[in-house]
Design a protein around this motif. Structure first.
Motif, PDB file in Angstrom:
ATOM      1  N   GLU A 188      -3.569 -10.262  -0.441  1.00 45.38           N
ATOM      2  CA  GLU A 188      -5.141  -9.767  -0.414  1.00 45.38           C
ATOM      3  C   GLU A 188      -5.036  -8.269  -0.248  1.00 45.38           C
ATOM      4  O   GLU A 188      -5.006  -8.006   0.832  1.00 45.38           O
ATOM      5  CB  GLU A 188      -5.971 -10.520   0.688  1.00 45.38           C
ATOM      6  CG  GLU A 188      -7.392 -10.487   0.596  1.00 45.38           C
ATOM      7  CD  GLU A 188      -7.951 -11.265  -0.617  1.00 45.38           C
ATOM      8  OE1 GLU A 188      -9.092 -10.968  -0.718  1.00 45.38           O
ATOM      9  OE2 GLU A 188      -7.391 -12.214  -1.208  1.00 45.38           O
ATOM     10  N   PRO A 189      -5.539  -7.604  -1.287  1.00 45.55           N
ATOM     11  CA  PRO A 189      -5.685  -5.917  -1.196  1.00 45.55           C
ATOM     12  C   PRO A 189      -6.706  -5.766  -0.080  1.00 45.55           C
ATOM     13  O   PRO A 189      -7.852  -6.370  -0.058  1.00 45.55           O
ATOM     14  CB  PRO A 189      -5.519  -5.627  -2.643  1.00 45.55           C
ATOM     15  CG  PRO A 189      -6.244  -6.790  -3.456  1.00 45.55           C
ATOM     16  CD  PRO A 189      -5.950  -8.239  -2.731  1.00 45.55           C
ATOM     17  N   ASN A 190      -6.639  -4.554   0.376  1.00 48.33           N
ATOM     18  CA  ASN A 190      -7.611  -4.142   1.186  1.00 48.33           C
ATOM     19  C   ASN A 190      -8.111  -2.801   0.613  1.00 48.33           C
ATOM     20  O   ASN A 190      -7.763  -2.443  -0.455  1.00 48.33           O
ATOM     21  CB  ASN A 190      -7.146  -3.858   2.691  1.00 48.33           C
ATOM     22  CG  ASN A 190      -5.963  -3.193   2.776  1.00 48.33           C
ATOM     23  OD1 ASN A 190      -5.857  -1.921   1.898  1.00 48.33           O
ATOM     24  ND2 ASN A 190      -5.208  -3.237   3.930  1.00 48.33           N
ATOM     25  N   ALA A 191      -9.085  -2.139   1.228  1.00 56.27           N
ATOM     26  CA  ALA A 191      -9.481  -0.817   0.843  1.00 56.27           C
ATOM     27  C   ALA A 191      -8.403   0.293   0.850  1.00 56.27           C
ATOM     28  O   ALA A 191      -8.697   0.969  -0.208  1.00 56.27           O
ATOM     29  CB  ALA A 191     -10.573  -0.280   1.881  1.00 56.27           C
ATOM     30  N   VAL A 192      -7.611   0.309   1.445  1.00 55.30           N
ATOM     31  CA  VAL A 192      -6.555   1.121   1.156  1.00 55.30           C
ATOM     32  C   VAL A 192      -5.740   0.867  -0.102  1.00 55.30           C
ATOM     33  O   VAL A 192      -5.367   1.967  -0.783  1.00 55.30           O
ATOM     34  CB  VAL A 192      -5.493   1.227   2.281  1.00 55.30           C
ATOM     35  CG1 VAL A 192      -4.219   2.346   2.298  1.00 55.30           C
ATOM     36  CG2 VAL A 192      -6.123   1.622   3.682  1.00 55.30           C
ATOM     37  N   THR A 193      -5.525  -0.299  -0.484  1.00 53.99           N
ATOM     38  CA  THR A 193      -4.826  -0.638  -1.409  1.00 53.99           C
ATOM     39  C   THR A 193      -5.392   0.020  -2.841  1.00 53.99           C
ATOM     40  O   THR A 193      -5.117   0.422  -4.007  1.00 53.99           O
ATOM     41  CB  THR A 193      -4.692  -2.114  -1.618  1.00 53.99           C
ATOM     42  OG1 THR A 193      -4.406  -2.688  -0.640  1.00 53.99           O
ATOM     43  CG2 THR A 193      -3.824  -2.695  -2.780  1.00 53.99           C
ATOM     44  N   ILE A 227     -15.085  -5.907  -1.150  1.00 53.97           N
ATOM     45  CA  ILE A 227     -14.857  -4.990  -0.150  1.00 53.97           C
ATOM     46  C   ILE A 227     -15.834  -3.629  -0.908  1.00 53.97           C
ATOM     47  O   ILE A 227     -15.906  -3.487  -1.985  1.00 53.97           O
ATOM     48  CB  ILE A 227     -13.270  -4.286  -0.671  1.00 53.97           C
ATOM     49  CG1 ILE A 227     -12.374  -5.256  -0.058  1.00 53.97           C
ATOM     50  CG2 ILE A 227     -13.206  -2.977  -0.007  1.00 53.97           C
ATOM     51  CD1 ILE A 227     -10.835  -4.956  -0.472  1.00 53.97           C
ATOM     52  N   GLU A 228     -16.680  -3.177   0.048  1.00 53.68           N
ATOM     53  CA  GLU A 228     -17.727  -2.145  -0.432  1.00 53.68           C
ATOM     54  C   GLU A 228     -16.982  -0.692  -0.345  1.00 53.68           C
ATOM     55  O   GLU A 228     -16.092  -0.378   0.609  1.00 53.68           O
ATOM     56  CB  GLU A 228     -18.666  -2.043   0.760  1.00 53.68           C
ATOM     57  CG  GLU A 228     -19.949  -1.308   0.490  1.00 53.68           C
ATOM     58  CD  GLU A 228     -20.750  -2.007  -0.548  1.00 53.68           C
ATOM     59  OE1 GLU A 228     -21.393  -1.522  -1.449  1.00 53.68           O
ATOM     60  OE2 GLU A 228     -20.657  -3.292  -0.472  1.00 53.68           O
ATOM     61  N   PRO A 229     -17.083  -0.491  -1.741  1.00 54.09           N
ATOM     62  CA  PRO A 229     -16.578   1.257  -1.741  1.00 54.09           C
ATOM     63  C   PRO A 229     -17.032   2.139  -0.830  1.00 54.09           C
ATOM     64  O   PRO A 229     -18.221   2.159  -0.595  1.00 54.09           O
ATOM     65  CB  PRO A 229     -16.832   1.646  -3.157  1.00 54.09           C
ATOM     66  CG  PRO A 229     -17.187  -0.039  -4.043  1.00 54.09           C
ATOM     67  CD  PRO A 229     -17.795  -0.704  -3.052  1.00 54.09           C
ATOM     68  N   VAL A 230     -16.292   2.994  -0.441  1.00 51.59           N
ATOM     69  CA  VAL A 230     -16.715   4.292   0.447  1.00 51.59           C
ATOM     70  C   VAL A 230     -16.688   5.488  -0.357  1.00 51.59           C
ATOM     71  O   VAL A 230     -16.158   5.311  -1.558  1.00 51.59           O
ATOM     72  CB  VAL A 230     -15.732   4.206   1.885  1.00 51.59           C
ATOM     73  CG1 VAL A 230     -16.031   2.881   2.651  1.00 51.59           C
ATOM     74  CG2 VAL A 230     -14.395   4.244   1.545  1.00 51.59           C
ATOM     75  N   ILE A 231     -16.720   6.433   0.232  1.00 51.51           N
ATOM     76  CA  ILE A 231     -16.817   7.579  -0.382  1.00 51.51           C
ATOM     77  C   ILE A 231     -15.641   8.086  -1.102  1.00 51.51           C
ATOM     78  O   ILE A 231     -15.481   8.714  -2.208  1.00 51.51           O
ATOM     79  CB  ILE A 231     -17.637   8.738   0.527  1.00 51.51           C
ATOM     80  CG1 ILE A 231     -17.874   9.949  -0.160  1.00 51.51           C
ATOM     81  CG2 ILE A 231     -16.560   9.216   1.525  1.00 51.51           C
ATOM     82  CD1 ILE A 231     -18.913  11.068   0.406  1.00 51.51           C
ATOM     83  N   GLU A 232     -14.649   7.766  -0.141  1.00 53.27           N
ATOM     84  CA  GLU A 232     -13.146   8.253  -0.820  1.00 53.27           C
ATOM     85  C   GLU A 232     -12.865   7.410  -2.171  1.00 53.27           C
ATOM     86  O   GLU A 232     -12.363   7.777  -2.982  1.00 53.27           O
ATOM     87  CB  GLU A 232     -12.041   7.765   0.051  1.00 53.27           C
ATOM     88  CG  GLU A 232     -11.972   8.588   1.473  1.00 53.27           C
ATOM     89  CD  GLU A 232     -13.062   8.473   2.458  1.00 53.27           C
ATOM     90  OE1 GLU A 232     -13.267   9.027   3.463  1.00 53.27           O
ATOM     91  OE2 GLU A 232     -13.691   7.370   2.182  1.00 53.27           O
ATOM     92  N   ASN A 266       0.801  -1.249  -0.112  1.00 52.13           N
ATOM     93  CA  ASN A 266       0.080   0.113   0.074  1.00 52.13           C
ATOM     94  C   ASN A 266       0.866   1.180   0.116  1.00 52.13           C
ATOM     95  O   ASN A 266       0.463   2.359  -0.669  1.00 52.13           O
ATOM     96  CB  ASN A 266      -0.885   0.031   1.177  1.00 52.13           C
ATOM     97  CG  ASN A 266      -2.017  -0.982   1.212  1.00 52.13           C
ATOM     98  OD1 ASN A 266      -2.277  -1.570   0.076  1.00 52.13           O
ATOM     99  ND2 ASN A 266      -2.601  -1.235   2.251  1.00 52.13           N
ATOM    100  N   THR A 267       1.967   0.973   0.709  1.00 51.76           N
ATOM    101  CA  THR A 267       2.862   2.471   0.918  1.00 51.76           C
ATOM    102  C   THR A 267       3.381   2.634  -0.464  1.00 51.76           C
ATOM    103  O   THR A 267       3.359   3.937  -0.837  1.00 51.76           O
ATOM    104  CB  THR A 267       3.864   2.169   1.922  1.00 51.76           C
ATOM    105  OG1 THR A 267       3.370   1.899   3.318  1.00 51.76           O
ATOM    106  CG2 THR A 267       4.881   3.474   1.925  1.00 51.76           C
ATOM    107  N   MET A 268       3.967   1.552  -0.991  1.00 47.21           N
ATOM    108  CA  MET A 268       4.538   1.765  -2.389  1.00 47.21           C
ATOM    109  C   MET A 268       3.501   2.406  -3.514  1.00 47.21           C
ATOM    110  O   MET A 268       3.892   3.348  -4.309  1.00 47.21           O
ATOM    111  CB  MET A 268       5.458   0.582  -2.768  1.00 47.21           C
ATOM    112  CG  MET A 268       6.449   0.844  -3.873  1.00 47.21           C
ATOM    113  SD  MET A 268       7.890   1.743  -3.580  1.00 47.21           S
ATOM    114  CE  MET A 268       7.429   3.226  -4.489  1.00 47.21           C
ATOM    115  N   ILE A 269       2.325   1.771  -3.607  1.00 39.24           N
ATOM    116  CA  ILE A 269       1.444   1.978  -4.667  1.00 39.24           C
ATOM    117  C   ILE A 269       1.024   3.634  -4.130  1.00 39.24           C
ATOM    118  O   ILE A 269       0.816   4.419  -5.336  1.00 39.24           O
ATOM    119  CB  ILE A 269       0.346   1.180  -4.530  1.00 39.24           C
ATOM    120  CG1 ILE A 269       0.683  -0.219  -4.952  1.00 39.24           C
ATOM    121  CG2 ILE A 269      -0.839   1.739  -5.519  1.00 39.24           C
ATOM    122  CD1 ILE A 269      -0.379  -1.398  -4.790  1.00 39.24           C
ATOM    123  N   ALA A 270       0.790   3.881  -3.002  1.00 33.93           N
ATOM    124  CA  ALA A 270       0.163   5.220  -2.716  1.00 33.93           C
ATOM    125  C   ALA A 270       1.390   6.199  -3.259  1.00 33.93           C
ATOM    126  O   ALA A 270       1.142   7.385  -3.516  1.00 33.93           O
ATOM    127  CB  ALA A 270      -0.232   5.233  -1.166  1.00 33.93           C
TER     128      ALA A 270
END
Length: 286
Positions: free
Chosen positions: A130-135, A165-170, A102-106
């Motif tokens: 397994e990617p998470n919402a932050v990914t 994973i349910e998308p949130v507003i972000e 996540n850190t590298m992708i972000a």
């Protein structure tokens, strides 16, 4: 002290405490010290102190033993704009967590390396991660920078279909930004209308920015009216809407917006200018 200063937003003081700790030499920094000071270095853009912390972590063996220290080093480099150094740390790591990816992708998204970030995301499946919402936030930002609309649509759809994973507003904000940057204003507006939650100012602001870049006056008017409804105290929204009406020679409506500002007692924020020199800083209009 270092963690407390950083938590209170005193990043310069946190870095100063770290440098003093090193100079006095009575106590050696540990993984907690580095995990506290490296984010402060990143927020300040103090890559010099960050590099020293990185080198200390390498010599002390903390970089290899502590994944969270390596993650903090990567994050610091990304925030300082040195994606190459962050990627070097990433490639040298023997063990990686989802936070590492996540850190590298972000970091790629933050620095406009969209294609590189998308490739990293695609590699996660090969590593059994397994990617998470932050990914997904990071990779959708990469898609926006790379202009990869089709890839972004597929990734957004896969969040729920493939990973549950349910998308949130972000996540919706990232998609609006992606579609808007590609001048797909109608599709971005339709996505906002279909959102399962109420759009916030950031969503409408992303759409407005796209409209201004691609001359979408009709949708810009809708976005501005929504922003005024959500932020009645924000003078900038009124001014933008009045200017939009003026540009299209709708003088009566422009006047109505100005009158509404006076009725709501909304004052236009004064302009400011800033000149910064090595020893002096001057500010006008404060």
């Amino acid at each position: 002290m270092i963690a407390g200063c950083a938590w209170c937003g005193q990043d310069d003081m946190a870095v100063w405490c770290f440098e003093r700790m090193v100079e006095e030499g009575e106590v050696e920094p540990d993984d907690g010290t580095l995990a506290a000071v490296l984010p402060a270095c990143g927020r300040m853009g103090n890559v010099g102190a960050g590099r020293w912390a990185h080198e200390y972590a390498r010599k002390a063996g903390l970089l290899d033993r502590m994944v969270h220290v390596a993650n903090a080093v990567m994050d610091m480099y990304c925030k300082c704009g040195d994606v190459g150094s962050a990627r070097a740390v990433f490639e040298s790591m023997q063990h990686r967590s989802v936070v590492t990816w996540n850190t590298m992708i972000a970091g790629c998204s933050l620095n406009g390396h969209g294609a590189e970030g998308i490739e990293l995301f695609q590699e996660t499946s090969g590593h059994g991660l397994e990617p998470n919402a932050v990914t997904f936030l990071g990779v959708l930002g990469c898609c926006a920078h790379a202009g990869a609309v089709d890839v972004g649509r597929e990734i957004f759809q896969s969040m729920q279909c493939d990973y549950g994973i349910e998308p949130v507003i972000e996540h919706y904000g990232c998609m609006v930004d992606l579609l808007g940057r590609s001048s797909l204003l109608e599709e971005a507006h339709a996505l906002i209308r279909e959102m399962p939650m109420k759009p916030n100012p950031s969503i409408w602001g992303a759409l407005l920015s796209a409209c201004r870049a691609h001359a979408g006056l009709g949708i810009a008017e809708v976005a501005l009216k929504e922003l005024i409804d959500l932020e009645p105290w924000n003078s900038g929204n009124y001014v933008l809407l009045a200017n939009l009406f003026a540009e299209t020679e709708r003088w009566e409506e422009a006047g109505e917006v100005r009158r509404l500002m006076r009725k709501m007692s909304v004052n236009k924020a004064p302009g400011q200018s800033l000149i910064e020199e090595a020893e002096f800083q001057f500010t006008n209009g404060c």
